[in-house]
Write an enzyme that holds these catalytic residues in place. Sequence first.
Site, short mmCIF file in Angstrom:
data_model
loop_
_atom_site.label_atom_id
_atom_site.label_comp_id
_atom_site.label_asym_id
_atom_site.label_seq_id
_atom_site.Cartn_x
_atom_site.Cartn_y
_atom_site.Cartn_z
N SER A 1 2.80 -9.46 2.85
CA SER A 1 2.74 -8.96 4.49
C SER A 1 2.78 -10.20 5.23
O SER A 1 3.93 -10.88 5.26
CB SER A 1 1.29 -8.23 4.71
OG SER A 1 1.57 -7.60 5.88
N ASP B 1 6.54 2.53 4.19
CA ASP B 1 5.69 1.46 5.15
C ASP B 1 5.71 1.46 6.17
O ASP B 1 6.88 1.55 6.91
CB ASP B 1 6.36 0.01 4.38
CG ASP B 1 5.60 -1.27 5.07
OD1 ASP B 1 4.94 -1.13 5.80
OD2 ASP B 1 5.59 -2.27 4.17
N HIS C 1 2.28 0.07 2.86
CA HIS C 1 2.40 -1.07 2.82
C HIS C 1 1.48 -1.98 1.84
O HIS C 1 1.83 -3.05 1.55
CB HIS C 1 1.58 -1.72 4.46
CG HIS C 1 2.05 -2.95 4.83
ND1 HIS C 1 3.19 -3.33 5.08
CD2 HIS C 1 1.13 -4.30 4.96
CE1 HIS C 1 3.25 -4.60 5.39
NE2 HIS C 1 2.09 -4.91 5.45
C1 MLT Z 1 2.99 -9.61 10.70
O1 MLT Z 1 2.73 -9.54 11.61
O2 MLT Z 1 3.42 -10.74 10.03
C2 MLT Z 1 3.56 -8.14 10.04
O3 MLT Z 1 3.24 -7.30 11.24
C3 MLT Z 1 2.66 -8.08 8.64
C4 MLT Z 1 1.32 -8.00 9.12
O4 MLT Z 1 0.64 -8.91 9.04
O5 MLT Z 1 0.63 -6.83 9.44
#
Ligand code: MLT
Length: 206
Positions: free
Chosen positions: A107, A158, A189
């Site tokens: 992520s 996701d 996700h």
């Molecule tokens: C981010 O902000 O890098 C992406 O949205 C992934 C997350 O942190 O949820």
Amino acid sequence: MPPLSYHHLFEHGSDPNSPPLLLLHGTGGDEHDLLPLGRALSPGSALLSPRGNVSERGAPRFFARLGEGRFDPAEVTQRTHELADFITAATTRHGLDCRQLIAVGFSNGANIAATLLQLRPESLAGAVLLRAMVVLDQPAAAGSLAGKRVLLASGTGDPIVPGDHPARLAALLRAGGATVTLQSTAASHGLAAADIAAAKIFLADR
Ligand code: MLT
């Protein structure tokens, strides 16, 4: 010795043939989160696991978020260089070869691994990007990622990563010469067993 710029954990490897892994957690995680994943993916690898140095209402991250999927490219660039400089210092301190270092990011951690490849390609030998999105919409410099391998694992359900981003990110990295494998799983996700299996095969296949 002066402290390194990121709070981090380091585990020595037991197998010199297994690549050292840079573990990059998701939003709200910390340096402990991905250690079990790293051990499972590549037993014998040394593990370097920093904690993100940006706080989103107390949740550690590697760069700031203006809203879901909205970022300030200048801030992301600055944070990417900070992490790359940490990698240089930490690999020296811990006796790791950064020409072998593979990032395993989830992520937000996958997103900064991708921007490392785009902006500081010398920091990594490759990456496992779990649920990454396009954060910096700029191609890697031609030739800068030659010989580097990337696994980009996405979930078809996701809700955070837009559906076209994995292919777009793959194209940005391929522009630099990276060999990118796209793996798409019927998942959200969160990680699924198929992601772990694909990452294991990717890391073993060297
Ligand atoms: C981010 O902000 O890098 C992406 O949205 C992934 C997350 O942190 O949820």
